[in-house]
Design an enzyme around this catalytic site. Structure first.
Site, PDB file in Angstrom:
ATOM      1  CB  CYS A   6       8.007   4.118   8.122  1.00  0.00           C
ATOM      2  SG  CYS A   6       7.075   4.681   6.691  1.00  0.00           S
ATOM      3  CG  ASP A 120      14.429  10.676   5.437  1.00  0.00           C
ATOM      4  OD1 ASP A 120      15.495  10.340   5.981  1.00  0.00           O
ATOM      5  OD2 ASP A 120      13.764   9.911   4.709  1.00  0.00           O
TER       6      ASP A 120
HETATM    7  O1  LIG Z   1      10.814   3.127   2.999  1.00  0.00           O
HETATM    8  C1  LIG Z   1      10.840   3.383   1.783  1.00  0.00           C
HETATM    9  O2  LIG Z   1      11.047   2.511   0.945  1.00  0.00           O
HETATM   10  C2  LIG Z   1      10.614   4.787   1.330  1.00  0.00           C
HETATM   11  C3  LIG Z   1      10.446   5.015  -0.020  1.00  0.00           C
HETATM   12  C4  LIG Z   1      10.240   6.307  -0.472  1.00  0.00           C
HETATM   13  C5  LIG Z   1      10.192   7.360   0.405  1.00  0.00           C
HETATM   14  C6  LIG Z   1      10.374   7.154   1.759  1.00  0.00           C
HETATM   15  C7  LIG Z   1      10.577   5.876   2.241  1.00  0.00           C
HETATM   16  N1  LIG Z   1      10.771   5.620   3.586  1.00  0.00           N
HETATM   17  C8  LIG Z   1      10.905   6.609   4.593  1.00  0.00           C
HETATM   18  O3  LIG Z   1      12.239   7.047   4.724  1.00  0.00           O
HETATM   19  C9  LIG Z   1      12.452   7.481   6.054  1.00  0.00           C
HETATM   20  C10 LIG Z   1      13.775   6.978   6.583  1.00  0.00           C
HETATM   21  O4  LIG Z   1      13.886   5.614   6.491  1.00  0.00           O
HETATM   22  P1  LIG Z   1      15.130   4.833   7.136  1.00  0.00           P
HETATM   23  O5  LIG Z   1      14.830   4.715   8.615  1.00  0.00           O
HETATM   24  O6  LIG Z   1      16.359   5.612   6.864  1.00  0.00           O
HETATM   25  O7  LIG Z   1      15.137   3.503   6.478  1.00  0.00           O
HETATM   26  C11 LIG Z   1      11.268   7.039   6.852  1.00  0.00           C
HETATM   27  O8  LIG Z   1      10.400   8.146   7.033  1.00  0.00           O
HETATM   28  C12 LIG Z   1      10.583   6.072   5.961  1.00  0.00           C
HETATM   29  O9  LIG Z   1       9.237   6.159   6.195  1.00  0.00           O
END
Ligand SMILES: O=C(O)c1ccccc1N[C@@H]1O[C@H](COP(=O)(O)O)[C@@H](O)[C@H]1O
Length: 196
Positions: A6, A120
């Protein structure tokens, strides 16, 4: 293991992610995120992707009309929905979607219905913060329809062995800096995911 990477903001990262073995790419349509991408910029990337790669648009508290419009403009195939305040009428979405459960504690994972969810860790910034969900919260949960996100890295995903998650999702754990992926980390992440 299926892997979604992502926070794709540029073509080079998208192609590196696919070459590493990602099955889905996520594009953040939340303007406050450092990984935000303008929908028509995302479309330019999507137009250059090979077949059989899913494109996922991430939305935070947006209206159904906005999500439908952005997914059309950016050629997204799935919407990843954070909808804390019931802004989104899910039944009026014109594309497939997956809802995000932002888990604060174990109780948030009990009694979830028989749908696919992305789980998450709860963070004020909504995601992408590298915060993990405690794995023991899943001990009595059927994980076969859960996409796990939050703080995953190539070093810690071996801990997921035995949980039978449907897929995993990573953003900051494979970054060189916010919004820029690290090719080597993506390769190591997907290699490790295939050993789960
Ligand atoms: O990535 C971002 O900036 C974000 C912003 C708002 C909502 C979700 C976002 N990202 C998502 O968060 C999870 C976990 O990310 P991480 O691996 O802990 O960095 C993932 O699904 C991202 O798509």
């Amino acid at each position: 293991m299926r892997v979604k990477i992502c926070g794709i903001t540029n073509l080079e990262d998208a192609l590196d992610a696919i070459q590493a073995g990602a099955s889905a790419l996520g594009f953040v349509f939340y303007e406050k995120s450092p990984r935000y991408i303008e929908p028509f910029e995302a479309r330019k990337i999507v137009d250059k992707l090979p077949p059989f790669i899913q494109t996922v648009g991430l939305f935070v508290n947006e209206s159904t009309n906005y999500i439908n419009q952005v997914c059309t403009n950016a050629k997204m195939q799935i919407a990843q929905i954070i909808d804390d305040d019931n802004y989104t009428e899910l039944e009026s979405l014109e594309i497939k979607y997956i809802e995000v459960i932002r888990a604060k504690n174990k109780n948030d994972l009990l009694n979830i219905d028989d749908k696919y969810y992305l789980v998450d860790a709860f963070v004020e910034s909504f995601g992408g913060a590298g915060k993990r969900v405690a794995l023991d919260w899943f001990d009595e949960v059927d994980c076969s329809k859960i996409v796990l996100a939050g703080g995953l890295t190539y070093e810690n995903i071996k801990e997921l062995k035995g949980y039978n998650f449907f897929a995993i999702d990573v953003s900051s754990g494979v970054e060189a800096s916010k919004g820029k992926k690290d090719k080597d980390k993506m390769i190591k992440f997907i290699k490790a995911s295939n050993e789960i």
